[in-house]
Design an enzyme around this catalytic site. Sequence first.
Site, short mmCIF file in Angstrom:
data_model
loop_
_atom_site.label_atom_id
_atom_site.label_comp_id
_atom_site.label_asym_id
_atom_site.label_seq_id
_atom_site.Cartn_x
_atom_site.Cartn_y
_atom_site.Cartn_z
N ASN A 269 4.30 15.85 -4.08
CA ASN A 269 3.38 16.99 -4.23
C ASN A 269 3.63 17.98 -3.11
OD1 ASN A 269 1.99 15.69 -6.42
ND2 ASN A 269 1.01 14.38 -4.90
N GLU B 104 -2.11 16.65 -0.19
CA GLU B 104 -3.21 16.38 0.73
C GLU B 104 -2.74 16.24 2.17
OE1 GLU B 104 -5.23 12.93 -0.72
OE2 GLU B 104 -5.68 13.85 -2.66
N VAL B 105 -1.58 15.63 2.35
CA VAL B 105 -1.08 15.39 3.71
C VAL B 105 0.16 16.27 3.92
CG1 VAL B 105 -0.20 13.67 5.33
CG2 VAL B 105 -1.92 13.01 3.63
N HIS C 207 6.45 13.74 1.92
CA HIS C 207 6.48 12.33 1.51
C HIS C 207 6.82 12.22 0.04
CE1 HIS C 207 2.34 13.89 1.19
NE2 HIS C 207 2.17 13.09 0.17
N HIS D 131 6.21 9.73 -3.13
CA HIS D 131 5.50 8.59 -3.70
C HIS D 131 6.48 7.84 -4.60
CE1 HIS D 131 1.23 10.16 -3.06
NE2 HIS D 131 1.90 11.29 -2.97
N ARG E 141 2.87 1.27 2.49
CA ARG E 141 2.07 1.23 1.27
C ARG E 141 0.97 2.29 1.32
NH1 ARG E 141 3.96 -2.80 -1.59
NH2 ARG E 141 4.96 -4.51 -0.44
N ASP E 142 0.76 2.95 0.17
CA ASP E 142 -0.32 3.93 0.08
C ASP E 142 -1.66 3.22 0.24
OD1 ASP E 142 -0.53 7.02 -1.37
OD2 ASP E 142 -2.35 5.81 -1.19
N ILE E 143 -2.56 3.83 0.98
CA ILE E 143 -3.85 3.20 1.28
C ILE E 143 -4.76 3.18 0.04
CG2 ILE E 143 -5.15 5.27 2.02
CD1 ILE E 143 -5.98 3.59 4.52
P1 AMP Z 1 -0.49 13.77 -1.41
O1 AMP Z 1 -1.62 14.23 -2.24
O2 AMP Z 1 0.81 13.77 -2.16
O3 AMP Z 1 -0.42 14.50 -0.09
O4 AMP Z 1 -0.77 12.23 -1.14
C1 AMP Z 1 -1.19 11.71 0.09
C2 AMP Z 1 -1.30 10.22 -0.06
O5 AMP Z 1 -1.47 9.65 1.21
C3 AMP Z 1 -2.46 9.75 -0.94
O6 AMP Z 1 -1.95 8.98 -2.03
C4 AMP Z 1 -3.30 8.89 0.02
O7 AMP Z 1 -3.87 7.77 -0.60
C5 AMP Z 1 -2.28 8.50 1.07
N1 AMP Z 1 -2.81 8.20 2.39
C6 AMP Z 1 -3.69 8.93 3.12
N2 AMP Z 1 -3.91 8.34 4.30
C7 AMP Z 1 -3.15 7.22 4.33
C8 AMP Z 1 -2.95 6.18 5.28
N3 AMP Z 1 -3.57 6.18 6.46
N4 AMP Z 1 -2.09 5.18 4.97
C9 AMP Z 1 -1.47 5.17 3.79
N5 AMP Z 1 -1.61 6.12 2.84
C10 AMP Z 1 -2.45 7.13 3.10
#
Ligand code: AMP
Length: 123
Positions: free
Chosen positions: A92, A100-101, A105, A107, A33-35
């Site tokens: 993304n 961001e990460v 991944h 969503h 689950r997304d945080i």
């Molecule tokens: P993106 O902008 O597509 O890279 O989205 C990264 C997603 O990772 C965001 O929706 C964050 O809320 C989610 N996220 C970041 N850290 C965590 C975590 N530790 N556990 C779950 N989701 C996370």
Amino acid sequence: MADYDESNIFARILRGEIPNDTVAETEHTLAFRDITPQAPVHILVIPKGAYTTYDDFHANASDAEIVDFHRTCAKICFDTGIAETGFRAISNARLHGVQEVPHYHQHLIGGRPLGRMLAAPED
Ligand code: AMP
């Protein structure tokens, strides 16, 4: 992968260094689950391999990894009910995609009406 950052937060989740709310796990794929959920259902599906983006994964992963990933996505859609009510699958990538990460991944977002696909850029 030459440009893969081993310190990214999803790599740390895969190494068991930080917790996650797992909803599915297979040989090649983890879903949690997304945080910061954007809707009642907001699940992130990631490959266990070190892939940075959608294009990197689909160009370089094995057929087994790719099939496993997408079968897992489909199972989650059915199990959560969003296959019936509707959902959005978003990935993304890099700068313009506002990723961001830097670990690939998907969503899976649903559980309420989601509105139009894209909003106007903020700047
Ligand atoms: P993106 O902008 O597509 O890279 O989205 C990264 C997603 O990772 C965001 O929706 C964050 O809320 C989610 N996220 C970041 N850290 C965590 C975590 N530790 N556990 C779950 N989701 C996370």
